[in-house]
Design a protein around this motif. Sequence first.
Motif, PDB file in Angstrom:
ATOM      1  N   GLY A 238       0.837  -1.198   0.000  1.00  0.00           N
ATOM      2  CA  GLY A 238       0.000   0.000   0.000  1.00  0.00           C
ATOM      3  C   GLY A 238       0.859   1.231   0.000  1.00  0.00           C
ATOM      4  N   PRO A 239       0.357   2.310  -0.603  1.00  0.00           N
ATOM      5  CA  PRO A 239       1.113   3.565  -0.597  1.00  0.00           C
ATOM      6  C   PRO A 239       1.261   4.088   0.813  1.00  0.00           C
ATOM      7  N   PHE A 240       2.103   5.103   1.000  1.00  0.00           N
ATOM      8  CA  PHE A 240       2.317   5.587   2.357  1.00  0.00           C
ATOM      9  C   PHE A 240       1.016   6.149   2.944  1.00  0.00           C
ATOM     10  N   GLY A 241       0.832   5.880   4.215  1.00  0.00           N
ATOM     11  CA  GLY A 241      -0.342   6.406   4.899  1.00  0.00           C
ATOM     12  C   GLY A 241      -1.641   5.685   4.603  1.00  0.00           C
ATOM     13  N   LYS A 244      -1.055   0.361   6.506  1.00  0.00           N
ATOM     14  CA  LYS A 244      -0.364  -0.922   6.663  1.00  0.00           C
ATOM     15  C   LYS A 244       0.016  -1.169   8.118  1.00  0.00           C
ATOM     16  N   VAL A 246      -1.044   0.338  10.891  1.00  0.00           N
ATOM     17  CA  VAL A 246      -2.191   0.242  11.795  1.00  0.00           C
ATOM     18  C   VAL A 246      -2.802  -1.155  11.694  1.00  0.00           C
ATOM     19  N   SER A 395       6.030  -1.432   0.806  1.00  0.00           N
ATOM     20  CA  SER A 395       5.891   0.004   0.559  1.00  0.00           C
ATOM     21  C   SER A 395       6.352   0.303  -0.864  1.00  0.00           C
ATOM     22  N   PRO A 396       5.492   0.097  -1.832  1.00  0.00           N
ATOM     23  CA  PRO A 396       5.922   0.245  -3.222  1.00  0.00           C
ATOM     24  C   PRO A 396       6.210   1.702  -3.579  1.00  0.00           C
ATOM     25  N   GLY A 398       6.079   5.036  -5.162  1.00  0.00           N
ATOM     26  CA  GLY A 398       4.992   5.711  -5.849  1.00  0.00           C
ATOM     27  C   GLY A 398       3.640   5.050  -5.648  1.00  0.00           C
ATOM     28  N   GLY A 399       3.551   4.082  -4.739  1.00  0.00           N
ATOM     29  CA  GLY A 399       2.290   3.397  -4.505  1.00  0.00           C
ATOM     30  C   GLY A 399       1.868   2.503  -5.651  1.00  0.00           C
ATOM     31  N   ASP A 425      -7.932   7.681   1.447  1.00  0.00           N
ATOM     32  CA  ASP A 425      -8.290   9.097   1.334  1.00  0.00           C
ATOM     33  C   ASP A 425      -9.722   9.321   1.773  1.00  0.00           C
ATOM     34  N   ARG A 427     -11.166   7.724   3.921  1.00  0.00           N
ATOM     35  CA  ARG A 427     -11.241   7.236   5.303  1.00  0.00           C
ATOM     36  C   ARG A 427     -12.047   5.941   5.409  1.00  0.00           C
TER      37      ARG A 427
END
Lengths: 603, 434
Positions: A238-241, A244, A246, A395-396, A398-399, A425, A427
């Motif tokens: 998954g992209p950052f934030g 993952k 959590v 953590s790929p 560029g997502g 995004d 939520r």
Amino acid sequence: MTVKGKVVGVYGNMISVEFDGNVQMNEVAYLVLGDKKLKSEVIRIRGKQAEMQIFEISKGIGIGNPVEFSAGLLSSTVGPGLLGQIYDGLQNPLPQLAEQCGFFLERGVYLDPLPGDKKWVFTPHAQPGDRLTRGEVLGSVPEGIFTHKIMVPFNLYASYTVKKIAPTGNYTIHDIIAELEDQQGNAVSVTMSFNWPVKRAVDAYAERLKPVDPLVTQIRIIDTLFPVCRGGTYCIPGPFGSGKTVLQQLISRYADIDIVIIAACGERAGEVVETLREFPGLPDPRTGRTLMERTIIICNTSSMPVAAREASVYTAVTLGEYYRQMGLNVLLLADSTSRWAQAMREMSGRLEEIPGEEAFPAYLESVIAAFYERSGIVRNKDGSIGSITIGGTISPAGGNFEEPVTQATLKVVGAFHGLSRERSDARRYPAIHPLESWSKYNGIVDRKKVKFARDVLFRSDEVAQMMKVVGEEGTSLDDFIAYLKGEFFDAVFLQQNAFDPVDASTPRERQHYVFEKLLQILVAVLEMSDKDDARSFFNQMRQKFLDWNGTEMNTDEFRSIETELMNMLRSREVEKLERIYNSQEQSGEGDAKNIQHHQRDIR
Amino acid sequence: MRKIYNTISEISGNVISVYAEGIKYGEMAEITSAHGKSLAEVIRLERDKVSLQVFAGGRGISTGDEVRFSSSPMKVSFSDDLMGRIFDGKGYPRDNGPRLSENLIEIGGPSVNPAKRIIPRNMIRTGIPMIDLFNTLVESQKLPIFSISGEPYNELLARIAMQAEVDLIILGGCGLKYDDYLFFKDTLEAGGSLSRSILFVHTAADPVVECLMVPDISLAVAEKFALKGKRILVLITDMTNFSDAMKEIAITMEQVPSNRGYPGDLYSQLAARYEKAVDFEGAGSITILAVTTMPGDDVTHPIPDNTGYITEGQFYLRHGRIEPFGSLSRLKQLVNAKTRDDHRALMDGMIKIYASYKETLEKRSMGFKMSAWDEKLLHYGVLFEDELMNLSVNIPLEKALDKGWEILAECFTPEETGFRTELLNRFWPKKEAS
Ligand SMILES: Nc1ncnc2c1ncn2[C@@H]1O[C@H](COP(=O)(O)OP(=O)(O)OP(=O)(O)O)[C@@H](O)[C@H]1O
Ligand SMILES: [Mg+2]
């Protein structure tokens, strides 16, 4: 005699050493810098020159600094006392290090991984005269809530006769608890702890089995739609934030497992701190003891030396394999495997190896595969069954999942929990994409019902896509209801509020129960006057269901909300179509569509 | 003993090589050329060949120039005398004050033992609803501002700095435009904060390599003050310049690039700096806010991408506003449980509805008929943007929460909002708006 060498090159965390004598690949060596000895590992040998990765900051190293080779491979120390520990990637205990060095990580300080003075209550199981091989049980000590089996060290490859075994009593890990003799008559003394090279898989079991039992995580979208198996593997790219960490933290708390090993690999220190400060105060619902007593943390965060990061995942899996040998179920959570892969890339670059895609080394795939292969469920020599489940985040860059680490991992894992930026995004947590993720394992819910539920989602998505083109006004009421059903399913079941005390974890029984009710709603053919009516109906249902999710099961409130919910449904329901997902002859293909057809027929 | 050499054997970009003995990795040297003196740092040793990155750049260096090794790594002076002072990227005075040379400390020191960290617990109030309500800033957090050139990111940085309750502000300028440098200086001065600030400023006109030192110097000084119990806010602008300087050196050193020319260790290099953010048990703290301008406004570019993976969230500054999507404070949940009971629910709930508003906007732009629900969303979106997103709004958190409920009540019926009944009973404004 120890082999010696001297430094002839320094480049970042790679040092070149000229040596005399014989040196092994992956041998540990110590670079002598003043009164400090810095640990390092041989990663290439060419003639009389070895390249080594140094597990410390290389500042201040100069040409000519002496190097002492250890003749041993990079190893973990195993034995009683591992549980509850917080280690760095090389198994240095961090709290003890802090006591000695204060706020900062001082280089060249290596402490014993296991408490040497602690007395354990040993009970012998083997008798003099017994014939044993590696991994067979000599005795046991209680370690917290577990019976920690003391086994014939895995690095003793012969067949041994027990000559002497210690009587019940208190021993430290350095006390000899058994004298063994091999067939040639060589005597071996055994203590309760030994070393195992981290990059070798422990294989002192009788047989490897196929993973079949679901591992309940209490995360609904995982257990119901994309299950994980004891002894299986899964990945969370998954992209950052996107959630993952959590997700891993939630699983580390709620999963139905004996031992959790957290490998914080090249990520934020702060995240580990949350775990290590909170776990000692959190009760394990299964045992009533604290979560820390079943947890080991291997913590090589992003600003700690990169070479030790590479080692950390191996240290973690080695400790897991050790407990698996005792018939325990272990869950290894690695966050993030990309940082481990990057550590390999950094070293490969310094070695000037021919780079593969995105400069990752050509052997990336095989190394990743070998790591996940260390998971598995096994029957041990005493008949006990133990497992390691490995879950790794990715953590790929560029997502984008089309990158080497994600692609290599997808080839070898049993379940894929892909996190999406759109969902995080919006939520919609956990942001596991319900259409793109998959699992090859059996979960806790009947496959047919899962299939039906997923079809509802696919159908809903189809309508949503179509609506983007033709608009809401160009969409039929039936399609619109299909769309709302998918959104509803997502909102009340797939999404789960990690910060709500009740909703954060849903036990198996509750998932079953709630999912059945949910299915009733999803299969119902509903009477709606128009789209606004339909929307407001589902809004009200959603509201009720969310209240329900936040209510303790089997309380009066729980039952009363359930009654209200079902009454609301009954007031609009035309016909139940349970037979659709129950019927045997249905292929399952397009079941959700059938409901729509049916809905039309009735009208 | 100082070692002096007079033969430079290779000059390539900003990296030179000298044949020398007894040199240590990371040692500093001084190079004297016809254009003056420059610092240089040892970045590779291969037997007796020593490679150094030259702060002032390789341009104009002659093979016969003098290289004088210092036998010590890069250091900076640390004392209370730093307060109110302005230095360049090497730590030399940029104001007219005296050069400081007592009590030298090493920069780029080891990282904090994770076992010594504590869980962050204090909110930093900014008066900006998009931060306080939706993405709360927390003491000891490391957070970038993702933006593009032309956006008022330096203004935002300065505003947060002036409003934040901290003991000391350290500004690290990397490739800062001279005007922007003056802007910071003037703002801090006007706000009466210059005396509790220290500036390490590398401007766009200075040699590129010097920019590499700025984060390390700033953070080393911050660390020492934090250990003495001070709460410090470190502002860095712009980390993209820092990363590009690193790329330049990597390419000169013929490292295999991993992504768009950036070195494979970009992540680790950035992390080594950002991870200096910390709350010391029994002492002070370091909070880091750093601007990252995104080349091509592309968040998947290696610099913002790697940054996002390191920091504890990010603020997206676009069209002069902090975007609700993408912006994130990962530490917010550590503090927003104890602010007000509706804080968490409102924070997520309002964003969910705002996401629906965005979808409706898309539908409208494609010419679709707007349903009654769409009309409600459109109304909501406008109010949300004007009264909460607008950066000129300056209200405390509690006011912002009340405002949130007002906006919701003006646009929706309670059950349309998806909040739990219990919350609605407590917080839904009593007089219904139409
Ligand atoms: N299940 C959840 N419920 C509520 N909030 C969540 C959830 N998952 C993630 N979040 C929010 O998203 C933030 C980022 O999540 P997390 O740290 O897990 O991301 P990540 O994918 O690990 O990112 P990175 O790759 O940068 O480490 C959290 O701090 C939290 O605010
Ligand atoms: Mg993470």
